[in-house]
Design a protein around this motif. Sequence first.
Motif, short mmCIF file in Angstrom:
data_model
loop_
_atom_site.label_atom_id
_atom_site.label_comp_id
_atom_site.label_asym_id
_atom_site.label_seq_id
_atom_site.Cartn_x
_atom_site.Cartn_y
_atom_site.Cartn_z
N LYS A 5 12.01 -3.69 53.09
CA LYS A 5 12.34 -4.33 54.36
C LYS A 5 13.75 -4.89 54.26
O LYS A 5 14.30 -4.97 53.15
N ARG A 6 14.32 -5.22 55.41
CA ARG A 6 15.59 -5.92 55.40
C ARG A 6 15.32 -7.39 55.69
O ARG A 6 14.28 -7.72 56.25
N TRP A 7 16.25 -8.25 55.34
CA TRP A 7 16.00 -9.68 55.53
C TRP A 7 15.71 -10.01 56.99
O TRP A 7 14.97 -10.94 57.29
N ARG A 8 16.24 -9.18 57.91
CA ARG A 8 16.03 -9.48 59.33
C ARG A 8 14.90 -8.64 59.93
O ARG A 8 14.71 -8.63 61.14
N SER A 9 14.14 -7.92 59.12
CA SER A 9 13.12 -7.02 59.67
C SER A 9 12.05 -7.80 60.44
O SER A 9 11.64 -8.88 60.02
N ARG A 10 11.61 -7.20 61.53
CA ARG A 10 10.43 -7.72 62.24
C ARG A 10 9.23 -7.53 61.32
O ARG A 10 9.06 -6.50 60.70
N MET A 11 8.37 -8.53 61.22
CA MET A 11 7.26 -8.44 60.28
C MET A 11 5.91 -8.36 60.98
O MET A 11 4.87 -8.28 60.32
N ASP A 12 5.90 -8.38 62.32
CA ASP A 12 4.60 -8.49 63.00
C ASP A 12 3.67 -7.30 62.75
O ASP A 12 2.45 -7.46 62.75
N ASN A 13 4.23 -6.11 62.49
CA ASN A 13 3.36 -4.95 62.25
C ASN A 13 2.66 -5.00 60.89
O ASN A 13 1.67 -4.31 60.69
N ILE A 14 3.21 -5.75 59.98
CA ILE A 14 2.71 -5.69 58.59
C ILE A 14 2.22 -7.04 58.10
O ILE A 14 1.63 -7.14 57.02
N ALA A 15 2.38 -8.08 58.91
CA ALA A 15 2.04 -9.44 58.46
C ALA A 15 0.60 -9.52 57.96
O ALA A 15 0.32 -10.20 56.96
N HIS A 16 -0.32 -8.80 58.63
CA HIS A 16 -1.74 -8.88 58.25
C HIS A 16 -2.00 -8.38 56.83
O HIS A 16 -3.04 -8.70 56.25
N ALA A 17 -1.10 -7.56 56.28
CA ALA A 17 -1.33 -6.97 54.96
C ALA A 17 -0.30 -7.44 53.94
O ALA A 17 -0.30 -6.98 52.80
N ALA A 18 0.56 -8.36 54.35
CA ALA A 18 1.72 -8.71 53.50
C ALA A 18 1.31 -9.25 52.13
O ALA A 18 2.04 -9.07 51.16
N ASP A 19 0.12 -9.86 52.04
CA ASP A 19 -0.26 -10.40 50.72
C ASP A 19 -0.90 -9.34 49.82
O ASP A 19 -1.20 -9.61 48.67
#
Length: 328
Positions: free
Chosen positions: A23-37
């Motif tokens: 990812k880039r530091w400014r990437s939108r994270m809403d698509n992957i937030a549920h699995a980020a951990d």
Amino acid sequence: MAGSHLADFLLAEHPEVGVFGTKRWRSRMDNIAHAADRINLIDCDLTDPFAVTKMIGEVRPDYIFHLAAQSFVPESWTGPHATITDNITMQLNIFEAVRAHKLDPVIQVALSSEEYGRVFENELPINENNDLRPLSPYAVSKVTQDMLAYQYQQSYGLKVIRTRTFNHEGPRRGDVFVTSNFAKQVAEIEAGIRPPVIKVGNLEARRDWSDVRDVVRAYWLAVNHCEPGEVYVIASGTTRTIQEMLDFLISKSSAECKVEVDPLRLRPSDVLVLHGDPSKFKKATGWTAEFTFEQMMIDLLDYWREKIGVADESGAASKVLSAGKTAR
Ligand code: GDD
């Protein structure tokens, strides 16, 4: 969108696999937030060769799914230089980093049906042997990625699988693309936050749509069963007009909608018809689609309803939009 669904697929179906994503530091994270951990997210701008070499050296991947691109066709007329240089550079950086570290991963490269561009009716359905007649800078960038993948396989033996994927959609699809854009407009009309007019571009174009959840499963099959250096069409094998897709969406809503052409949505040269023949890929992998077009569109509409705050087809808003929240 595709990366997040690929991560979901691997986490659910292949727990033996460790999943890394850039990812880039400014990437939108809403698509992957549920699995980020459950995945390893690494800051890496793929256009930067130093960052890519460092990242590949740390991860030492067995498989690479190269899905990153400037992928919105109209943006490639506005910014042709950025689309062409970024899309080619990112792939070059990955290939050279793999070589620099003397790794031997299987690399799937996400190419596109846009490469075929101008196709005549007597050339349908499109297979791997059709001519490439790109009609946008984006399409040229994908033809170049395609040829670069071929060349690196031939020159250095990189295990590159070239997938020419036709349009694929589903929940989390960016709102600039036609299925998602129209679904979002319908959901906004239902929620009463948009006048009942759907803005559209060229409704006569025809596309071959697959569900992104089927496509990411296809990518996993590709790296496990396809031949390095070879090219494969991934498509549903059916085609619909944009008008038919819009009519289906409207039929799933109780909202009264008018349709209005917005000249800004028309393209300098649109790809009029894409209809793929996935026989070669199916033969190599046994892949078949599990999601119908209808299910894909309903899930996409429901995705926007949930994001915007509409519970069902009645059009009644179930949640109140918090002040300042924009429906993206
Ligand atoms: N985006 C958009 N918005 N497209 C519209 C609209 C509109 O309001 N109205 C009609 N269209 C037509 C476009 O002119 C085009 O013919 C078709 O809908 C599909 O447009 P997109 O959804 O933007 O996708 P695309 O076909 O240009 O490209 C997508 O698929 C390619 C694979 O064939 C992208 O995902 C590309 O990155 C991908 O390579």
